[in-house]
Motif scaffolding. Structure first.
Motif, short mmCIF file in Angstrom:
data_model
loop_
_atom_site.label_atom_id
_atom_site.label_comp_id
_atom_site.label_asym_id
_atom_site.label_seq_id
_atom_site.Cartn_x
_atom_site.Cartn_y
_atom_site.Cartn_z
N UNK A 234 7.38 14.91 -32.20
CA UNK A 234 7.89 13.73 -32.90
C UNK A 234 9.11 14.11 -33.73
N UNK A 235 10.14 13.27 -33.69
CA UNK A 235 11.35 13.50 -34.48
C UNK A 235 11.55 12.33 -35.46
N UNK A 236 11.18 12.50 -36.74
CA UNK A 236 11.50 11.48 -37.74
C UNK A 236 12.94 11.64 -38.23
N UNK A 237 13.64 10.53 -38.40
CA UNK A 237 15.01 10.56 -38.92
C UNK A 237 14.99 9.71 -40.19
N UNK A 238 14.43 10.28 -41.25
CA UNK A 238 14.08 9.43 -42.39
C UNK A 238 14.09 10.14 -43.72
N UNK A 239 14.79 11.25 -43.85
CA UNK A 239 14.84 11.93 -45.13
C UNK A 239 13.45 12.32 -45.62
N UNK B 172 -2.70 19.45 -35.68
CA UNK B 172 -2.90 20.80 -35.20
C UNK B 172 -2.53 21.06 -33.76
N UNK B 173 -2.08 20.03 -33.04
CA UNK B 173 -1.74 20.22 -31.63
C UNK B 173 -0.44 19.52 -31.25
N UNK B 174 0.47 19.40 -32.21
CA UNK B 174 1.74 18.72 -31.97
C UNK B 174 2.85 19.43 -32.73
N UNK B 175 4.08 19.07 -32.38
CA UNK B 175 5.26 19.68 -32.98
C UNK B 175 6.12 18.60 -33.62
N UNK B 176 6.95 19.02 -34.55
CA UNK B 176 7.92 18.13 -35.19
C UNK B 176 9.33 18.67 -35.00
N UNK B 177 10.28 17.76 -34.90
CA UNK B 177 11.70 18.12 -34.88
C UNK B 177 12.31 17.63 -36.19
N UNK B 178 12.85 18.55 -36.98
CA UNK B 178 13.52 18.18 -38.21
C UNK B 178 14.93 17.68 -37.93
N UNK B 179 15.54 17.07 -38.92
CA UNK B 179 16.92 16.61 -38.79
C UNK B 179 17.73 17.00 -40.02
N UNK B 180 19.02 17.03 -39.82
CA UNK B 180 20.03 17.35 -40.85
C UNK B 180 20.07 18.84 -41.17
N UNK C 260 6.90 24.95 -45.97
CA UNK C 260 5.46 24.71 -45.87
C UNK C 260 5.07 24.11 -44.52
N UNK C 261 6.08 23.61 -43.79
CA UNK C 261 5.83 23.03 -42.47
C UNK C 261 6.49 23.84 -41.35
N UNK C 262 6.89 25.06 -41.65
CA UNK C 262 7.59 25.89 -40.66
C UNK C 262 6.74 26.10 -39.41
N UNK C 263 5.41 26.13 -39.56
CA UNK C 263 4.54 26.43 -38.43
C UNK C 263 4.48 25.31 -37.40
N UNK C 264 4.97 24.11 -37.73
CA UNK C 264 4.93 22.99 -36.77
C UNK C 264 6.32 22.59 -36.29
#
Length: 358
Positions: free
Chosen positions: A244-249, A263-271, A280-284
């Motif tokens: 999931x990629x949130x674009x929401x600050x 525990x079974x998904x990944x995130x895409x950061x932005x900016x 604290x969320x580096x593992x996902x």
């Protein structure tokens, strides 16, 4: 048509780095060592120049574009020897007063952060023609003489992230959502969708993207409501999304919480690179779509000391104004990495359109 203003034939040039300090006498320590052999920093020469900044309502600790812009201001203070000031907004009603406060501070350059400050910035510029302004993520149909736009073609980088995410998804379902439905948010989402679509076209895949269809999608309505971001993300996870990629600050922190709990998904950061801005969320973190706002702010301040110009800055893959962070270990195979490099070259060459409009 793209969701942001594109500028053709822009000759982007990096600002010159300030000249090095004069050599120290032979019988005295150099700027990099003391008589005892310990490394030191040469003092920065003070410059009679004041750069200031006004955040949007996300604030300077949003782990996103406001914070990145502020980092550029701090760097300019430390490395260029200038004076700085800033004003943090918590609501839209703060924009005008905060801009006036910076004018009253005697700022030579006032940088406003974000699309939402577009109107307030143009009004302040019109009322104060002797003050120069720059604005992140906004441009005007008619250029304003004392306002420099700072643009980032983030769809180019998001396209790469979307392709990689499609290749790595175990469920064949991705998700993306935004804070507010404005062009500088939807451009990320559109590039992400276009990249996933490109993966399907090139490989015969069938990966779907929840939250954006190329015209409409899921938005919280602000950049502060982290619980709403958590709820939207949980909805995506319940529908099978595993990246999931949130674009929401700061709203993205809610998404990160939901993904980490799953525990079974990944995130895409932005900016910014979220492994650094939100450790604290580096593992996902699968990767982050980078908008090098800090560098753009620093370069704009440095160049403006010698002479302001309202020529737009446009960050692209080609000039490294946008990009993607390293992928989580083991998530993207060598074949896909090679394909991504070919896609990057194709986007830079104009052979691949990084939006759904292509």
């Amino acid at each position: 048509m793209k969701n942001t203003i594109r500028f053709g034939a822009i000759a982007a040039a990096s600002a010159l780095v300030l000249a090095a300090c004069a050599s120290a006498p032979e019988d005295e320590p150099t700027s990099s060592e003391t008589a005892g052999g310990t490394a030191t920093e040469a003092p920065v020469e003070t410059v009679d120049y004041k750069a200031c900044m006004v955040s949007d309502q996300g604030g300077f600790d949003d782990a996103s574009f406001n914070e990145s812009a502020y980092d550029g201001l701090v760097r300019a203070s430390e490395e260029l020897g200038i004076e700085t000031a800033e004003a943090e907004s918590t609501a839209e009603s703060d924009y005008g007063p905060n801009l006036q406060a910076q004018v009253d501070e005697g700022c030579d350059l006032i940088i406003t952060v974000g699309f939402l400050l577009g109107d307030a910035t143009s009004e302040a510029a019109a009322a104060n023609p002797d003050v120069n302004f720059a604005i992140v993520d906004f441009g005007y149909e008619e250029p304003i003489e004392n306002v420099k736009p700072l643009f980032f073609e983030t769809d180019e980088a998001a396209f790469l992230a979307g392709y990689a995410a499609a290749s790595a998804s175990g469920t064949g379902t991705l998700g993306t959502f935004g804070g507010v439905n404005i062009p500088t948010v939807s451009i990320f989402m559109d590039g992400f969708l276009a990249g996933a679509n490109h993966f399907n076209e090139e490989t015969g895949g069938d990966v779907s993207v929840l939250g954006w269809d190329g015209a409409e999608g899921s938005f919280v309505g602000n950049f502060e409501d982290a619980p709403a971001g958590q709820n939207i993300t949980q909805g995506f996870l319940d529908q099978g999304a595993d990246i999931v990629m949130p674009v929401a600050g700061p709203v993205g922190l809610g998404a990160a919480s939901a993904i980490q709990s799953a525990g079974d998904a990944w995130m895409i950061g932005v900016d910014s690179d979220w492994t650094e801005s939100a450790p604290e969320y580096a593992d996902i973190m699968f990767t982050s779509v980078l908008k090098q706002i800090s560098n753009a702010v620093y370069d704009t301040i440095e160049a403006s000391i010698d002479g302001f110009t309202n020529e737009p800055y446009v960050g692209t893959l080609e000039n490294e104004g946008v990009g993607i962070a390293d992928f989580a270990e083991g998530t993207v195979d060598d074949e896909t990495l090679a394909a991504i490099e070919e896609i990057r070259a194709g986007i830079i060459a104009g052979e691949i359109e990084p939006s759904t409009a292509g």
